[in-house]
Every structure is written in C-alpha cells, then in structure tokens.
Scaffold this motif. Structure first.
Motif, mmCIF file in Angstrom:
data_model
loop_
_atom_site.group_PDB
_atom_site.id
_atom_site.type_symbol
_atom_site.label_atom_id
_atom_site.label_comp_id
_atom_site.label_asym_id
_atom_site.label_seq_id
_atom_site.Cartn_x
_atom_site.Cartn_y
_atom_site.Cartn_z
ATOM 1 N N PRO A 86 0.828 -1.196 0.000
ATOM 2 C CA PRO A 86 0.000 0.000 0.000
ATOM 3 C C PRO A 86 0.864 1.248 0.000
ATOM 4 O O PRO A 86 1.940 1.281 0.580
ATOM 5 N N ALA A 87 0.389 2.291 -0.663
ATOM 6 C CA ALA A 87 1.149 3.527 -0.750
ATOM 7 C C ALA A 87 1.122 4.287 0.563
ATOM 8 O O ALA A 87 1.911 5.173 0.794
ATOM 9 N N GLY A 88 0.243 3.946 1.444
ATOM 10 C CA GLY A 88 0.159 4.622 2.734
ATOM 11 C C GLY A 88 -0.951 3.988 3.540
ATOM 12 O O GLY A 88 -1.597 3.035 3.130
ATOM 13 N N ALA A 93 6.096 -0.573 3.195
ATOM 14 C CA ALA A 93 4.652 -0.765 3.325
ATOM 15 C C ALA A 93 3.939 0.557 3.565
ATOM 16 O O ALA A 93 2.768 0.712 3.232
ATOM 17 N N LYS A 94 4.662 1.497 4.155
ATOM 18 C CA LYS A 94 4.098 2.830 4.369
ATOM 19 C C LYS A 94 5.255 3.812 4.431
ATOM 20 O O LYS A 94 6.259 3.547 5.097
ATOM 21 N N GLY A 95 5.123 4.934 3.739
ATOM 22 C CA GLY A 95 6.188 5.923 3.788
ATOM 23 C C GLY A 95 6.064 6.948 2.687
ATOM 24 O O GLY A 95 5.293 6.772 1.730
ATOM 25 N N CYS A 108 7.165 2.477 7.492
ATOM 26 C CA CYS A 108 6.998 1.071 7.865
ATOM 27 C C CYS A 108 7.714 0.251 6.791
ATOM 28 O O CYS A 108 7.306 0.235 5.636
ATOM 29 N N LEU A 109 8.796 -0.405 7.177
ATOM 30 C CA LEU A 109 9.678 -1.079 6.225
ATOM 31 C C LEU A 109 9.707 -2.577 6.482
ATOM 32 O O LEU A 109 9.882 -3.023 7.617
ATOM 33 N N ASP A 110 9.547 -3.362 5.413
ATOM 34 C CA ASP A 110 9.679 -4.814 5.479
ATOM 35 C C ASP A 110 10.974 -5.241 4.798
ATOM 36 O O ASP A 110 11.307 -4.748 3.716
ATOM 37 N N LEU A 111 11.686 -6.169 5.431
ATOM 38 C CA LEU A 111 12.886 -6.757 4.845
ATOM 39 C C LEU A 111 12.719 -8.269 4.840
ATOM 40 O O LEU A 111 12.529 -8.877 5.892
ATOM 41 N N ALA A 112 12.784 -8.868 3.672
ATOM 42 C CA ALA A 112 12.710 -10.324 3.547
ATOM 43 C C ALA A 112 13.963 -10.814 2.842
ATOM 44 O O ALA A 112 14.557 -10.091 2.029
ATOM 45 N N VAL A 113 14.391 -12.024 3.152
ATOM 46 C CA VAL A 113 15.566 -12.601 2.500
ATOM 47 C C VAL A 113 15.217 -13.979 1.966
ATOM 48 O O VAL A 113 14.392 -14.704 2.526
#
Length: 320
Positions: free
Chosen positions: A46-48, A204-206, A264-269
């Motif tokens: 989502p953009a926000g 995810a948000k920012g 809101c930041l997601d980090l996946a590996v």
C-alpha cells in the motif's frame, strides 16, 4: 450463541541474560530483477495507511519470543507474511512463473537494536561470549538464522533480527528444495553465498521519495555491498554493511531519519534457485520495522575487547 472469548495470553517469563540484563520468553547486480529473470518479487504494498494487510503477526503475537534490554517496543516490529512475496515456482526454469512463497523456512522470534562503542563490534555478534545465544540450552530454539543490518550512524547502530526453525531440525534436516539449498549455502564459500543471498525490501508505508529510493526489487546484495558471514554451532549470522555502497548508505540514512515518524519497512531474504532441484524458492525470514525510533530504541553494546580482557584476567587470577 457466540463462542466464548479466548483466554488472555500468559504473562512472559523472565530469565537472566548476559547481553542485556534480562531475557523474556513469551508464553503463548545480477538477479536483482522483478520479472522473468528474477528471483523474488514482492507483492504490491500500500502507498500509505495501515500496514496490516501484509503482516503475518505483530511481535506481541509471537509465541516464545525472546526479549532483552535491546528489544524495541513490541508495536515497532513484527513478521511480514511470506505469502505476500512472489518467488520462483517449481516450474520456473521452463515457464518463468512465480507464485506466492510457501511458509518461510524460519520464523521471527527476536529483534534487537544496539549502539556500539567500537565500530568493529558491529560485526559477528553471535560469537560474542556474552551473547544470549551462547547461553542457550542445547537444542533450544533449534538452528537460528540472524540478519544483522549495519545502520550508518555516529552511534554505530545495528539492528538484529533472529529467526529460528519452526521445530528443531525442520530446516537443517529438512528435505524441501529450499531447505537443501540453505544447508548447501551455509556450507558453501563466501563467493557462492554472495551469488545466491537476496534481499527483498518493501516500504509498506512511507513518503513517495523513500518508496522510490528503496524500491521493491530483490537484490543480490553480495554483488552490490559488503556482506559478511559468521557461523557457530547452531547459528548463522549475515552482516549487511550498507555503508559500503554510497547509494545504499544515502537511502538507508533517509529511511533511518524518517522511520520513527512515517516509515513502515519490510525486509525479507531468500536464496536464489537456479535449477529445478533448487525450486521452488521460499522466504528464509522476514522482519518488519514499523515506525522504529532508532534514536530512542538502542542499547549500548559493551566493547568485545573488554570482555576478552576480563576473561583473561579471570584465568590468570585462577592460576595464582
């Protein structure tokens, strides 16, 4: 009649911890593409607004989570849903089709932010003698995978995300293609690790500027920045030094400064599968930083050299 409400979760049990004064186990380059040539494309974020649609669970819902003095408030971190990432399917080599990832190989159970007096102490945290991983009972939490993000700052900040097997041996003795590739990757050379280790960022948000700067394409980090690998029996740590690349350093500083107020930041590996026997891919682990305030949420990490000096003095004193 509606079903009765579930009972409230049990209160967390506290235990002693060397790195941080307490621990709580809660009860209850190439390949960095997003299309046919890539390894993992995140679903659109989502953009926000609310971040929840892509979240598997917040930190407060993680059973047997581990908390220390360096753990951020539970509202500031959690685990994104692995199924929200599109990865290479079992037929990818012939069809180029990607599908939502199955369950992640490892599950998030701890998060910490440290400020280091000595820059060298930002690396190889799991092999410190005072780290709580080294105080575990044999077999506790199974094999642990640690993601260590080196955050450019005058305080020498690091953020550590800890992932454990769903059950002991589920990955290290597993027979899935992703589990076999992970074991081969751990045993491989640094060159092989760099060829396969992939980070998938997602804002995810920012603000739009940060969303564009971070992007949403998976990146083979070892071809872009310095990535260091450390292991010990029962654990493996990956250090991501974003300061080694000027562009990555600049973007990370932007995210760091805006995180508390608006990001809101997601980090996946994941590991890139390049032949049929290595597919389908699976998310290794994923962590969410939700308005994480790095200025307020950090714990001083004692210099490792002082620990070694104290241990040497203890040995010499015992010999007198």
């Amino acid at each position: 009649a509606p079903p009765p409400a579930p009972p409230p979760p049990a209160a967390p049990a506290r235990t002693s911890n060397a790195l941080g004064s307490r621990a709580v186990a809660a009860a209850g380059g190439g390949g960095s593409d997003g299309g046919a040539n890539g390894g993992g494309t995140p679903a659109s974020a989502p953009a926000g607004g609310a971040c929840d649609p892509l979240l598997r669970r917040g930190a407060e819902m993680i059973e047997r989570r581990r908390q220390t003095d360096a753990t951020p408030p539970l509202r500031m971190w959690g685990e994104p849903a692995a199924s929200s990432y599109q990865l290479r399917s079992g037929s990818y080599m012939t069809t180029s089709i990607k599908r939502p990832s199955g369950p992640s190989l490892f599950e998030l159970f701890a998060c910490e932010v440290y400020a280091c007096d000595v820059p060298e102490d930002r690396y190889n945290v799991i092999n410190r003698p005072d780290h709580w991983l080294n105080q575990r009972k044999r077999g506790e939490d199974g094999f642990v995978f640690v993601l260590n993000v080196i955050i450019p700052s005058a305080a020498n900040l690091i953020m550590l995300a800890y992932f454990r097997e769903p059950s002991p041996g589920a990955v290290t003795k597993g027979d899935s293609a992703a589990a076999r590739l992970f074991c081969a990757w751990c045993d491989g050379t640094d060159a092989f690790r760099n060829e396969r280790f992939k980070l998938i960022p997602r804002v995810a948000k920012g603000p739009l500027l940060i969303r564009r700067g971070v992007g949403a394409k998976p990146v083979l980090l070892g071809k872009r920045i310095t990535v260091l690998y450390h292991r010990q029996p029962g654990a493996f740590e990956v250090d991501i030094d974003v300061s080694s690349d000027r562009f990555a350093d600049r973007i990370t500083r932007m995210v760091r400064d805006a995180m508390a107020s608006s990001v809101c930041l997601d980090l996946a590996v994941t590991l890139e599968g390049r032949e049929a026997a290595e597919l389908p891919e699976a998310i290794l682990g994923a962590v969410r930083c939700d308005h994480l305030d790095f200025a307020a949420c950090n714990h001083r990490l004692p210099p490792a050299a002082s620990l070694k000096a104290a241990a040497t003095l203890k040995v010499l004193t015992a010999q007198l």
